[in-house]
Write a protein that holds these residues in place. Structure first.
Motif, short mmCIF file in Angstrom:
data_model
loop_
_atom_site.label_atom_id
_atom_site.label_comp_id
_atom_site.label_asym_id
_atom_site.label_seq_id
_atom_site.Cartn_x
_atom_site.Cartn_y
_atom_site.Cartn_z
N MET A 1 0.85 -1.19 0.00
CA MET A 1 0.00 0.00 0.00
C MET A 1 0.88 1.24 0.00
O MET A 1 1.76 1.39 0.86
N ARG A 2 0.64 2.12 -0.96
CA ARG A 2 1.34 3.41 -1.01
C ARG A 2 0.30 4.50 -0.76
O ARG A 2 -0.76 4.51 -1.38
N LEU A 3 0.61 5.41 0.17
CA LEU A 3 -0.32 6.46 0.55
C LEU A 3 0.28 7.82 0.23
O LEU A 3 1.37 8.16 0.70
N TYR A 4 -0.46 8.60 -0.58
CA TYR A 4 -0.14 9.99 -0.83
C TYR A 4 -1.19 10.86 -0.14
O TYR A 4 -2.38 10.53 -0.16
N CYS A 5 -0.75 11.98 0.45
CA CYS A 5 -1.68 12.88 1.13
C CYS A 5 -1.45 14.32 0.69
O CYS A 5 -0.33 14.71 0.36
N HIS A 6 -2.53 15.10 0.72
CA HIS A 6 -2.45 16.55 0.47
C HIS A 6 -3.59 17.21 1.21
O HIS A 6 -4.72 16.69 1.23
N ALA A 7 -3.34 18.36 1.82
CA ALA A 7 -4.39 19.15 2.43
C ALA A 7 -4.16 20.61 2.07
O ALA A 7 -3.04 21.12 2.18
N ASP A 8 -5.23 21.27 1.62
CA ASP A 8 -5.11 22.70 1.30
C ASP A 8 -4.76 23.50 2.53
O ASP A 8 -4.00 24.46 2.47
N ASP A 9 -5.34 23.12 3.67
CA ASP A 9 -5.02 23.73 4.96
C ASP A 9 -4.24 22.70 5.76
O ASP A 9 -4.81 21.74 6.26
N PRO A 10 -2.92 22.88 5.92
CA PRO A 10 -2.10 21.86 6.57
C PRO A 10 -2.21 21.84 8.09
O PRO A 10 -1.56 21.03 8.74
N ASN A 11 -3.02 22.74 8.67
CA ASN A 11 -3.17 22.77 10.13
C ASN A 11 -4.29 21.83 10.55
O ASN A 11 -5.41 21.93 10.03
N PRO A 12 -4.02 20.93 11.49
CA PRO A 12 -5.07 20.00 11.94
C PRO A 12 -6.29 20.76 12.45
O PRO A 12 -6.17 21.83 13.04
N GLY A 13 -7.47 20.21 12.19
CA GLY A 13 -8.68 20.87 12.66
C GLY A 13 -9.94 20.19 12.20
O GLY A 13 -9.92 19.20 11.48
N ILE B 1 -4.51 6.27 -2.53
CA ILE B 1 -4.02 4.98 -2.03
C ILE B 1 -3.84 4.06 -3.23
O ILE B 1 -4.78 3.81 -3.98
N GLN B 2 -2.63 3.56 -3.39
CA GLN B 2 -2.31 2.64 -4.48
C GLN B 2 -2.00 1.27 -3.90
O GLN B 2 -1.25 1.16 -2.93
N LEU B 3 -2.57 0.24 -4.49
CA LEU B 3 -2.40 -1.14 -4.01
C LEU B 3 -1.90 -2.01 -5.15
O LEU B 3 -2.37 -1.90 -6.28
N TRP B 4 -0.95 -2.90 -4.84
CA TRP B 4 -0.48 -3.87 -5.83
C TRP B 4 0.16 -5.04 -5.08
O TRP B 4 0.59 -4.90 -3.94
N HIS B 5 0.16 -6.20 -5.70
CA HIS B 5 0.80 -7.37 -5.10
C HIS B 5 2.32 -7.19 -5.11
O HIS B 5 2.90 -6.80 -6.12
N ALA B 6 2.93 -7.48 -3.97
CA ALA B 6 4.39 -7.38 -3.84
C ALA B 6 4.81 -8.14 -2.60
O ALA B 6 4.03 -8.26 -1.65
N PRO B 7 6.03 -8.65 -2.57
CA PRO B 7 6.51 -9.34 -1.36
C PRO B 7 6.51 -8.40 -0.16
O PRO B 7 6.55 -7.17 -0.30
N ASP B 8 6.48 -8.98 1.02
CA ASP B 8 6.52 -8.22 2.27
C ASP B 8 7.90 -7.57 2.40
O ASP B 8 8.92 -8.27 2.48
N THR B 9 7.95 -6.25 2.38
CA THR B 9 9.20 -5.51 2.49
C THR B 9 9.07 -4.43 3.56
O THR B 9 7.98 -4.15 4.05
N ASP B 10 10.19 -3.84 3.93
CA ASP B 10 10.19 -2.83 4.98
C ASP B 10 9.30 -1.64 4.61
O ASP B 10 9.21 -1.26 3.44
N PRO B 11 8.64 -1.05 5.61
CA PRO B 11 7.81 0.13 5.33
C PRO B 11 8.66 1.35 4.98
O PRO B 11 9.87 1.38 5.25
N VAL B 12 8.02 2.34 4.39
CA VAL B 12 8.66 3.61 4.05
C VAL B 12 7.91 4.71 4.81
O VAL B 12 6.72 4.94 4.56
N HIS B 13 8.60 5.35 5.75
CA HIS B 13 8.01 6.41 6.57
C HIS B 13 9.07 7.47 6.86
O HIS B 13 10.27 7.17 6.80
N PRO B 14 8.65 8.68 7.22
CA PRO B 14 9.64 9.70 7.61
C PRO B 14 10.22 9.37 8.98
O PRO B 14 9.62 8.61 9.76
#
Length: 199
Positions: free
Chosen positions: A125-137, A147-160
């Motif tokens: 699962m690959r997740l892209y996000c965008h918010a016009d107002d970046p302040n939570p509320g 959200i993009q989904l495709w079959h692939a082997p179990d690999t390490d996650p990608v996060h900041p």
């Protein structure tokens, strides 16, 4: 190649949403503070949007192989994780105060992953996000998720990387989850008409 794409609006309920290949929902033992998504179980991801309570536009894509990265600067950096998909149908639920609500639109047929070529049951699962107002509320923040989904082997996650503040918030959540819920129930006697209160 893109096999299917669905776009719709989700009304969020205070704690984000769960998405994956199981409808046995529960609050995760760890909350992915500092990230947009993290594991709620082996088959389900929890997603933490900017929008607290309000609308979010979601696009879900199923691909038959690794999709190209989205070009341009519209999206925040993508995050990725692997999910177990022993059942093909995608499940989606918003999270409220201690409850979960099915959020897949009624007018859309179920979205299912096609069988993998090698018979594997892992989906990336690959997740892209965008918010016009970046302040939570609360309310419309102009938030969109891809959200993009495709079959692939179990690999390490990608996060900041996590900040110290994120790690403290995670530790506090974990401690809260480990604390037993206090019993606030109280018993009161019921008296019937003509019955003595001293009985």
């Amino acid at each position: 190649m893109l096999l299917r794409e669905v776009t719709f609006t989700v009304d969020l309920g205070e704690h984000g949403y769960l998405i994956g290949f199981d409808d046995d929902y529960d609050f995760p033992q760890e909350m992915p503070f500092g990230w947009r998504c993290g594991p709620a179980s082996e088959a389900i991801a929890i997603v933490l949007p900017i929008t607290d309570t309000g609308p979010l536009q979601m696009t879900v894509q199923v691909h038959d192989s690794l999709p190209d990265p989205e070009a341009g600067n519209y999206w925040d950096p993508a995050e990725e994780m692997s999910l177990l998909a022993e059942t093909p149908a995608l499940c989606l639920a918003t999270i409220g105060q201690g409850d979960f609500w099915d959020a897949w639109p009624e007018e859309e047929p179920p979205l299912e992953m096609p069988p993998s070529a090698d018979g594997g049951d892992r989906v990336r699962m690959r997740l892209y996000c965008h918010a016009d107002d970046p302040n939570p509320g609360i309310g419309d923040r102009g938030e969109r998720h891809l959200i993009q989904l495709w079959h692939a082997p179990d690999t390490d996650p990608v996060h900041p990387p996590l900040s110290d503040e994120d790690q403290r918030a995670r530790a506090q959540y974990t401690a809260d989850m480990a604390t037993p819920v206090e019993d606030y129930t109280t018993e009161y006697p019921i008296y019937y008409s003509g019955e003595s209160l001293d009985t």
